[in-house]
Design an enzyme around this catalytic site. Structure first.
Site, mmCIF file in Angstrom:
data_model
loop_
_atom_site.group_PDB
_atom_site.id
_atom_site.type_symbol
_atom_site.label_atom_id
_atom_site.label_comp_id
_atom_site.label_asym_id
_atom_site.label_seq_id
_atom_site.Cartn_x
_atom_site.Cartn_y
_atom_site.Cartn_z
ATOM 1 N N GLY A 118 0.831 -1.212 0.000
ATOM 2 C CA GLY A 118 0.000 0.000 0.000
ATOM 3 C C GLY A 118 0.857 1.250 0.000
ATOM 4 N N ASN A 119 0.259 2.396 0.286
ATOM 5 C CA ASN A 119 1.018 3.644 0.391
ATOM 6 C C ASN A 119 0.395 4.529 1.462
ATOM 7 O OD1 ASN A 119 -0.968 5.488 -0.925
ATOM 8 N ND2 ASN A 119 -0.636 4.064 -2.622
ATOM 9 N N HIS A 120 1.024 5.665 1.741
ATOM 10 C CA HIS A 120 0.618 6.494 2.882
ATOM 11 C C HIS A 120 -0.506 7.475 2.568
ATOM 12 C CE1 HIS A 120 3.596 5.043 5.603
ATOM 13 N NE2 HIS A 120 4.580 5.294 4.763
ATOM 14 N N SER A 121 -1.141 7.390 1.404
ATOM 15 C CA SER A 121 -2.192 8.369 1.091
ATOM 16 C C SER A 121 -3.324 8.269 2.126
ATOM 17 C CB SER A 121 -2.746 8.079 -0.309
ATOM 18 O OG SER A 121 -3.927 8.807 -0.495
ATOM 19 N N ALA A 167 -3.904 7.739 -4.959
ATOM 20 C CA ALA A 167 -2.532 7.251 -5.145
ATOM 21 C C ALA A 167 -2.644 5.770 -5.512
ATOM 22 C CB ALA A 167 -1.736 7.430 -3.855
#
Ligand code: CTP
Length: 398
Positions: free
Chosen positions: A208-211, A276
């Protein structure tokens, strides 16, 4: 200035109610029609005669007016205004608004209203700081309402602090601004994507990502406040939004986001891809949890569909397509290249070089680049204001 506009003012039982007659005078002078509805407690603070005389309309208090025998329909009342203002709004009424406790005409009207709703809290500083009030304000904002923040100053209790309702002249200006904005996206349907995507490795793990999704949700709220219908395709976030004008589609993976966006794309006037989206996903999702072993596992990745690029190829002349670019170096050149490659009308550039900008922050610092490669740089601001800057630019491209 406000001729043809209907404004519904809801007053609750707070001492700041004494400021509302001045506001009614300003609105009437500007040409607006004003209807006032009060909670039973509010008439202990301000007389019905003052309010009906200044507004030129009978004051509404109960569902059933025993004097005239008239039934006051909250449904009709909710459809009448271009804007509803609830001021002053007490902690009690905010609690009822959040939880849908519809035990008076003002709350039932609030729940039925189809227009933008502004609320101006007023109370003692400790009540305003209480976690219950703080949470209720957050939830009212998440529901798409517009906060008129109280100011610091001397309070009716004699204490000094935050909780003093904004002055009538300021509220008047905010109403005028809101009504000016409201119309500029009327009849438009806008597709907005928000948040991260999660690409499953096994049943318990993902890439995943930090969005946080805040930017996309703020854009959705701004577009609704300016009259648009919004289809919000959201990756996994902790955020919420509820408005009859928002269709929320929750997705998890890039593939699900792709399907939701591509299906809805032909029907919309404007698309803003603020999500994102993962560029790669694991080639294979294990059906069982991957156990620890002596050898270090390798996860083979395959590319996801570039949703924005696909929409760039499908775009009709009448549609506007807006993308985001998050860059760490050679920012403007990379963003211009993305605008060109993906056939965009506008690109919003976030640079991770700026402190306070980017993922997980409540603020953002952006540059907007249009098809003529004109670059407009903005200051670091709360994401709500950034959303306004982006929407103002989109409106100028319509
Ligand atoms: N985007 C998309 N689908 C993807 C990846 C990105 O629709 N699979 C969209 C994002 O929502 C954003 C824009 O494309 O609006 C830019 O994404 P970004 O990841 O910054 O750019 P990429 O084109 O993926 O290039 P790179 O990661 O190399 O910078």
């Amino acid at each position: 200035m406000l001729s043809g506009k209907n404004i519904l003012i809801g007053i609750t039982g707070g001492i700041a109610a004494y400021k509302i007659p001045s506001l009614i005078r300003l609105l009437k002078k500007a040409g607006a029609e004003v209807q006032v509805v009060v909670t039973p407690m509010a008439k202990e603070f301000i007389t019905p005669l003052t309010l009906s005389t200044l507004s030129g309309r009978p004051l509404l208090i109960d569902f059933h007016d025993t004097k005239s025998g008239k039934w006051n329909s909250h449904i009709e009342l909710g459809m009448w205004p271009d804007l509803m203002l609830i001021a002053p709004v007490t902690a009690n009424t905010m609690g009822k608004m959040v939880n849908g406790i519809a035990d008076n005409l003002l709350i039932t009207t609030y729940l039925s209203a189809k227009c933008p709703i502004m609320f101006a809290p007023a109370m003692d500083l400790d009540m305003y700081k209480h976690p219950s009030t703080v949470n209720n304000v957050k939830r009212l904002l998440a529901d798409g309402n517009i906060l008129i923040e109280p100011k610091e100053g001397e309070l009716a209790s004699g204490l000094c602090g935050e909780g003093r309702m904004e002055e009538p002249t300021e509220i008047f200006e905010l109403i005028v601004d809101q009504l000016k904005k409201k119309a500029d996206l009327a009849d438009k349907t806008i597709l907005i994507s928000a948040g991260p995507t999660h690409e499953a490795i096994d049943p318990v793990r993902f890439i995943g990502n930090h969005s946080s999704g805040i930017m996309g949700y703020e854009l959705a709220k701004t577009c609704v406040a300016r009259g648009a219908k919004v289809i919000l395709v959201s990756g996994p976030t902790h955020l919420s939004i509820s408005s009859p004008k928002v269709k929320l589609i929750k997705v998890i993976s890039a593939e699900e986001m792709n399907n939701a966006c591509i299906t809805n794309f032909p029907e919309v006037d404007i698309t803003i891809m603020a999500a994102a989206v993962a560029d790669y996903k694991p080639k294979k999702k294990s059906n069982q949890k991957i156990k620890k072993s002596n050898s270090i596992p390798t996860i083979e990745l395959v590319p996801t569909n570039d949703i924005l690029a696909k929409m760039g190829t499908l775009k009709k002349q009448s549609q506007l397509l807006i993308g985001f670019a998050l860059e760490t170096n050679n920012e403007i050149e990379n963003a211009k290249q993305k605008l060109e490659n993906k056939n965009l009308d506008l690109i919003v550039l976030n640079s991770l070089q700026h402190k306070g900008a980017g993922f997980g922050q409540s603020t953002n610092q952006i540059s907007l680049i249009d098809r003529n490669k004109q670059v407009a740089d903005f200051e670091l601001k709360p994401k709500k204001e950034v959303a306004s800057d982006i929407v103002n630019k989109i409106v100028s491209l319509l």
